[in-house]
Scaffold this active site. Structure first.
Site, PDB file in Angstrom:
ATOM      1  CG  HIS A 190      27.539  42.804  -1.346  1.00  0.00           C
ATOM      2  ND1 HIS A 190      28.426  43.249  -2.294  1.00  0.00           N
ATOM      3  CD2 HIS A 190      26.364  43.411  -1.622  1.00  0.00           C
ATOM      4  CE1 HIS A 190      27.825  44.109  -3.101  1.00  0.00           C
ATOM      5  NE2 HIS A 190      26.557  44.224  -2.709  1.00  0.00           N
TER       6      HIS A 190
ATOM      7  CB  ALA B  25      31.921  34.780   0.745  1.00  0.00           C
TER       8      ALA B  25
ATOM      9  CE  LYS C 254      22.343  36.024   3.018  1.00  0.00           C
ATOM     10  NZ  LYS C 254      21.678  37.305   2.734  1.00  0.00           N
TER      11      LYS C 254
ATOM     12  CD  GLU D  20      20.326  52.996   5.257  1.00  0.00           C
ATOM     13  OE1 GLU D  20      19.890  53.106   6.408  1.00  0.00           O
ATOM     14  OE2 GLU D  20      20.324  53.922   4.400  1.00  0.00           O
TER      15      GLU D  20
ATOM     16  CG  ASP E 203      16.890  40.168   4.333  1.00  0.00           C
ATOM     17  OD1 ASP E 203      18.066  40.597   4.325  1.00  0.00           O
ATOM     18  OD2 ASP E 203      16.096  40.423   5.268  1.00  0.00           O
TER      19      ASP E 203
ATOM     20  N   GLY F 117      28.267  32.607   9.473  1.00  0.00           N
ATOM     21  CA  GLY F 117      27.304  33.276  10.357  1.00  0.00           C
ATOM     22  C   GLY F 117      27.061  32.526  11.655  1.00  0.00           C
TER      23      GLY F 117
ATOM     24  CG  HIS G  26      17.531  29.110   6.538  1.00  0.00           C
ATOM     25  ND1 HIS G  26      18.628  28.298   6.703  1.00  0.00           N
ATOM     26  CD2 HIS G  26      18.014  30.375   6.527  1.00  0.00           C
ATOM     27  CE1 HIS G  26      19.705  29.035   6.802  1.00  0.00           C
ATOM     28  NE2 HIS G  26      19.360  30.306   6.698  1.00  0.00           N
ATOM     29  NE  ARG G  27      20.911  31.272   1.975  1.00  0.00           N
ATOM     30  CZ  ARG G  27      21.370  31.280   3.241  1.00  0.00           C
ATOM     31  NH1 ARG G  27      22.066  30.275   3.724  1.00  0.00           N
ATOM     32  NH2 ARG G  27      21.138  32.323   4.022  1.00  0.00           N
TER      33      ARG G  27
HETATM   34  O1  LIG Z   1      22.579  29.648   6.679  1.00  0.00           O
HETATM   35  C1  LIG Z   1      22.956  30.442   7.555  1.00  0.00           C
HETATM   36  N1  LIG Z   1      23.863  30.073   8.488  1.00  0.00           N
HETATM   37  C2  LIG Z   1      24.313  30.914   9.413  1.00  0.00           C
HETATM   38  N2  LIG Z   1      23.932  32.210   9.515  1.00  0.00           N
HETATM   39  C3  LIG Z   1      23.022  32.609   8.606  1.00  0.00           C
HETATM   40  C4  LIG Z   1      22.492  31.775   7.619  1.00  0.00           C
HETATM   41  N3  LIG Z   1      21.619  32.466   6.874  1.00  0.00           N
HETATM   42  C5  LIG Z   1      21.588  33.684   7.380  1.00  0.00           C
HETATM   43  N4  LIG Z   1      22.448  33.788   8.421  1.00  0.00           N
HETATM   44  C6  LIG Z   1      22.769  34.986   9.205  1.00  0.00           C
HETATM   45  C7  LIG Z   1      24.026  35.641   8.693  1.00  0.00           C
HETATM   46  C8  LIG Z   1      23.737  37.098   8.843  1.00  0.00           C
HETATM   47  O2  LIG Z   1      24.007  37.466  10.199  1.00  0.00           O
HETATM   48  C9  LIG Z   1      22.226  37.186   8.638  1.00  0.00           C
HETATM   49  C10 LIG Z   1      21.869  37.438   7.191  1.00  0.00           C
HETATM   50  O3  LIG Z   1      21.809  38.824   6.950  1.00  0.00           O
HETATM   51  P1  LIG Z   1      21.507  39.357   5.473  1.00  0.00           P
HETATM   52  O4  LIG Z   1      21.357  40.803   5.490  1.00  0.00           O
HETATM   53  O5  LIG Z   1      20.399  38.541   4.885  1.00  0.00           O
HETATM   54  O6  LIG Z   1      22.807  38.931   4.675  1.00  0.00           O
HETATM   55  P2  LIG Z   1      24.239  39.619   4.578  1.00  0.00           P
HETATM   56  O7  LIG Z   1      24.150  41.051   5.043  1.00  0.00           O
HETATM   57  O8  LIG Z   1      25.204  38.756   5.244  1.00  0.00           O
HETATM   58  O9  LIG Z   1      24.519  39.612   3.020  1.00  0.00           O
HETATM   59  P3  LIG Z   1      23.578  40.258   1.851  1.00  0.00           P
HETATM   60  O10 LIG Z   1      22.565  41.126   2.528  1.00  0.00           O
HETATM   61  O11 LIG Z   1      24.503  41.015   0.983  1.00  0.00           O
HETATM   62  O12 LIG Z   1      22.965  39.106   1.133  1.00  0.00           O
HETATM   63  O13 LIG Z   1      21.714  35.918   9.025  1.00  0.00           O
HETATM   64 MG   LIG Z   2      22.605  42.172   4.435  1.00  0.00          MG
END
Ligand SMILES: O=c1nc[nH]c2c1ncn2[C@H]1C[C@H](O)[C@@H](COP(=O)(O)OP(=O)(O)OP(=O)(O)O)O1
Ligand SMILES: [Mg+2]
Length: 198
Positions: free
Chosen positions: A12, A14, A16, A42, A71, A156, A183-184
């Site tokens: 969810h 945008a 990513k 969750e 994740d 992020g 990393h991605r």
């Molecule tokens: O390339 C990145 N550049 C900056 N920040 C990043 C990156 N990659 C992960 N992050 C941070 C964003 C968020 O604080 C956490 C991911 O949390 P995470 O639960 O995996 O994703 P999310 O809740 O935003 O979306 P979803 O779970 O629906 O995929 O790490």
């Molecule tokens: Mg998440």
């Protein structure tokens, strides 16, 4: 070609979604889980792997399609790897700006030499909701936490993440460059290898 022609991205976020879509190119028709439900599962796992699998299964169950979940998070050495899997929830769900402000505050007296950090990404691909053998690929990106935000790209924690190999923050990199280094990007390269696409 992917071993299937349609895939749901179980995110969810945008920022990513944009990066994953760019990396997948037109190897597969990509749908977003938001087409099927706006409710976020969750994230109850204790590891990136468990959370990625849980999100992938959820999206596959909702869509009836193979699903790819990401994740990811930021592991800061000085904080013993925190916020880690809790990166998105670091400031209690108040969002990216609050997360970044909290991190800068917690590290305000920490010198550069102790500000090392890694972005972590775990991708999980399930062919169907009950897939007993999800494909898991991980990627790390080493850097350091800045003392103030820098740059406008990305999402992020990008404005706080110094990229030593480019001498700038990850939010100062154009998307095309971040998508080759991050990393991605590393996790995706491994996934493509596993699927025989690279
Ligand atoms: O390339 C990145 N550049 C900056 N920040 C990043 C990156 N990659 C992960 N992050 C941070 C964003 C968020 O604080 C956490 C991911 O949390 P995470 O639960 O995996 O994703 P999310 O809740 O935003 O979306 P979803 O779970 O629906 O995929 O790490
Ligand atoms: Mg998440």
């Amino acid at each position: 070609m992917m071993p299937f022609n349609e895939l749901v991205l179980a995110s969810h976020n945008a920022g990513k979604l944009k990066e994953l879509q760019a990396m997948l190119g037109d190897s597969v028709r990509v749908r977003s889980v938001a087409e099927f439900s706006l409710e976020e599962p969750e994230e109850t796992g204790l590891s990136f792997i468990e959370n990625a699998i849980l999100k992938a299964r959820n999206a596959s169950r909702l869509s009836g399609l193979p699903a790819l979940a990401d994740d990811s998070g930021l592991a800061v050495d000085f904080l013993g790897g925190a916020p880690g899997i809790y990166s998105a929830r670091y400031a209690d769900g108040k969002g990216d700006a609050a997360n970044n402000a909290k991190l800068l505050d917690v590290l305000k007296d920490v010198p550069d030499a102790e500000r090392g950090a890694q972005f972590v990404c775990c991708l999980a691909l399930v062919r169907h909701a009950d897939d007993p053998l999800p494909i898991i690929c991980e990627g790390l990106w080493h850097g350091r936490i800045l003392h103030a935000a820098q740059g406008e790209h990305g999402f992020g924690y990008d404005p706080l993440f110094w990229v030593p190999e480019r001498n700038c923050s990850s939010a100062e990199l154009p998307a095309s460059e971040k998508n080759q280094l991050s990393h991605r990007a590393r996790a995706m390269a491994l996934l493509k290898q596993r699927l025989g696409l690279a």
